[in-house]
Motif scaffolding. Sequence first.
Motif, PDB file in Angstrom:
ATOM      1  N   LEU A 132       0.822  -1.206   0.000  1.00  0.00           N
ATOM      2  CA  LEU A 132       0.000   0.000   0.000  1.00  0.00           C
ATOM      3  C   LEU A 132       0.859   1.260   0.000  1.00  0.00           C
ATOM      4  CD1 LEU A 132      -2.950  -0.934   2.393  1.00  0.00           C
ATOM      5  CD2 LEU A 132      -3.062  -0.502  -0.056  1.00  0.00           C
ATOM      6  N   ARG A 133       1.992   1.226   0.671  1.00  0.00           N
ATOM      7  CA  ARG A 133       2.864   2.412   0.701  1.00  0.00           C
ATOM      8  C   ARG A 133       3.454   2.690  -0.670  1.00  0.00           C
ATOM      9  NH1 ARG A 133       7.236   1.681   3.948  1.00  0.00           N
ATOM     10  NH2 ARG A 133       6.839  -0.426   4.684  1.00  0.00           N
ATOM     11  N   PHE A 198       4.211   6.974   1.131  1.00  0.00           N
ATOM     12  CA  PHE A 198       5.236   5.948   1.207  1.00  0.00           C
ATOM     13  C   PHE A 198       5.703   5.714   2.641  1.00  0.00           C
ATOM     14  CE2 PHE A 198       9.596   4.297   0.848  1.00  0.00           C
ATOM     15  CZ  PHE A 198       9.335   3.169   0.068  1.00  0.00           C
ATOM     16  N   ARG A 199       5.586   6.728   3.489  1.00  0.00           N
ATOM     17  CA  ARG A 199       6.021   6.579   4.881  1.00  0.00           C
ATOM     18  C   ARG A 199       4.967   5.936   5.764  1.00  0.00           C
ATOM     19  NH1 ARG A 199       9.320  12.217   6.169  1.00  0.00           N
ATOM     20  NH2 ARG A 199      10.920  11.950   4.547  1.00  0.00           N
ATOM     21  N   GLY A 200       3.795   5.666   5.220  1.00  0.00           N
ATOM     22  CA  GLY A 200       2.764   4.996   6.004  1.00  0.00           C
ATOM     23  C   GLY A 200       1.483   5.802   6.081  1.00  0.00           C
ATOM     24  N   VAL A 201       0.599   5.363   6.957  1.00  0.00           N
ATOM     25  CA  VAL A 201      -0.695   6.014   7.127  1.00  0.00           C
ATOM     26  C   VAL A 201      -0.483   7.359   7.808  1.00  0.00           C
ATOM     27  CG1 VAL A 201      -3.010   5.807   8.102  1.00  0.00           C
ATOM     28  CG2 VAL A 201      -1.789   3.758   7.325  1.00  0.00           C
ATOM     29  N   TRP A 224      -9.357  -8.041  16.173  1.00  0.00           N
ATOM     30  CA  TRP A 224      -8.164  -8.096  15.328  1.00  0.00           C
ATOM     31  C   TRP A 224      -7.703  -9.547  15.176  1.00  0.00           C
ATOM     32  CZ3 TRP A 224      -7.318  -2.684  15.286  1.00  0.00           C
ATOM     33  CH2 TRP A 224      -6.520  -2.235  14.216  1.00  0.00           C
ATOM     34  N   GLY A 225      -6.937  -9.790  14.136  1.00  0.00           N
ATOM     35  CA  GLY A 225      -6.243 -11.054  13.981  1.00  0.00           C
ATOM     36  C   GLY A 225      -4.775 -10.853  14.286  1.00  0.00           C
ATOM     37  N   ASP A 226      -4.161 -11.782  15.009  1.00  0.00           N
ATOM     38  CA  ASP A 226      -2.795 -11.563  15.471  1.00  0.00           C
ATOM     39  C   ASP A 226      -1.745 -11.739  14.379  1.00  0.00           C
ATOM     40  OD1 ASP A 226      -2.826 -14.338  15.172  1.00  0.00           O
ATOM     41  OD2 ASP A 226      -1.810 -14.736  17.084  1.00  0.00           O
ATOM     42  N   ARG A 227      -2.150 -12.230  13.199  1.00  0.00           N
ATOM     43  CA  ARG A 227      -1.206 -12.398  12.091  1.00  0.00           C
ATOM     44  C   ARG A 227      -1.570 -11.501  10.905  1.00  0.00           C
ATOM     45  NH1 ARG A 227       0.018 -18.965  12.168  1.00  0.00           N
ATOM     46  NH2 ARG A 227       0.526 -19.071  14.404  1.00  0.00           N
ATOM     47  N   ASP A 228      -2.124 -10.351  11.217  1.00  0.00           N
ATOM     48  CA  ASP A 228      -2.494  -9.400  10.170  1.00  0.00           C
ATOM     49  C   ASP A 228      -1.229  -8.837   9.525  1.00  0.00           C
ATOM     50  OD1 ASP A 228      -3.506  -7.389   8.556  1.00  0.00           O
ATOM     51  OD2 ASP A 228      -4.870  -6.608  10.079  1.00  0.00           O
ATOM     52  N   MET A 229      -1.075  -9.047   8.217  1.00  0.00           N
ATOM     53  CA  MET A 229       0.084  -8.533   7.488  1.00  0.00           C
ATOM     54  C   MET A 229      -0.203  -7.191   6.810  1.00  0.00           C
ATOM     55  SD  MET A 229       1.418 -12.106   5.764  1.00  0.00           S
ATOM     56  CE  MET A 229       2.831 -11.300   5.003  1.00  0.00           C
ATOM     57  N   ILE A 230      -1.432  -6.690   6.943  1.00  0.00           N
ATOM     58  CA  ILE A 230      -1.810  -5.417   6.327  1.00  0.00           C
ATOM     59  C   ILE A 230      -1.743  -4.298   7.353  1.00  0.00           C
ATOM     60  CG2 ILE A 230      -3.551  -4.210   4.971  1.00  0.00           C
ATOM     61  CD1 ILE A 230      -2.396  -6.788   3.654  1.00  0.00           C
ATOM     62  N   LEU A 231      -2.489  -4.445   8.422  1.00  0.00           N
ATOM     63  CA  LEU A 231      -2.481  -3.497   9.540  1.00  0.00           C
ATOM     64  C   LEU A 231      -2.150  -4.302  10.797  1.00  0.00           C
ATOM     65  CD1 LEU A 231      -5.742  -1.532   8.643  1.00  0.00           C
ATOM     66  CD2 LEU A 231      -3.400  -0.640   8.497  1.00  0.00           C
TER      67      LEU A 231
END
Length: 279
Positions: A132-133, A198-201, A224-231
């Motif tokens: 996303l960045r 590019f530096r993030g949200v 939340w999910g503990d293996r979230d690779m997006i947020l």
Amino acid sequence: MNYVDVRGTRIRFHETGDPAAPPVILLHGIGRSLEDWWPQHELLGAEYRVISLDMPGFGLSQRMPSPTTLPVLAEGVWASLDTLGETRPVHLMGNSLGGAVSMEMLSSTPERVSTLTLVNSAGFGKEVTIALRMLAVPGLGRQMLRRIDRWTAPRVERNLFADRAMVTRERIEMAIKIARQPDFAPVYLEIARALGGFRGVAAAWRTDLLDRVSPHVKPTMIIWGDRDMILPCTHMAAAQAAFPHARSHLFPRTGHMPQIERPTEFASLVKPILAEVAA
């Protein structure tokens, strides 16, 4: 699947349950569609009127005329509900970007919100997946979005789940279909760049949104999910601080969309908070 004309814009929606039952509204994340909520229709539909939408410009819905921002998306959802005849207070559930849109809806029209459920929601931290960045890089973002095909789509889908079995042929085909929609790349880039770079949200909109939401205390659930690779799930602490009255739950071995990776457990978690409020 059904479509409705909302002020000249075609919006795709799915509805289950008794139209007279209390309304539950399900909102997906960036670049996604109402399919990300599909199991909850069956699990919640016996007790609620359940409506999921492709937000304007996402999924198979057309975009709104204005540049895509959180307020434009929030207004698009409210207008869609008005067109569907749903003017009662609603139970809002939002995943990822849909969580930020849900908070925007609450801040702008609090009298129309009964409860708020935030699922791996945007709005609580700077960190976000590098994919996303990179969209913020001039020229690169549009090129990346045009390359979603049968080779790249599986990789995108794998980043969403802890369980690789969730990456089905149907989900891959739907991702490719969505990426081929004429509004997909422009809308994706507009909202991505409005919310960060590019530096993030970006911090400014997050601070502003949480300041506007804070006076409107509603029964709230944070998931939340503990293996979230997006947020990353580390954002959950900021969400709990912003909503000190909220209940919360962290799913183990779960990725960015617990509502479809852990559907039965998810429904069991949210039903008590929905039952607290008579719509």
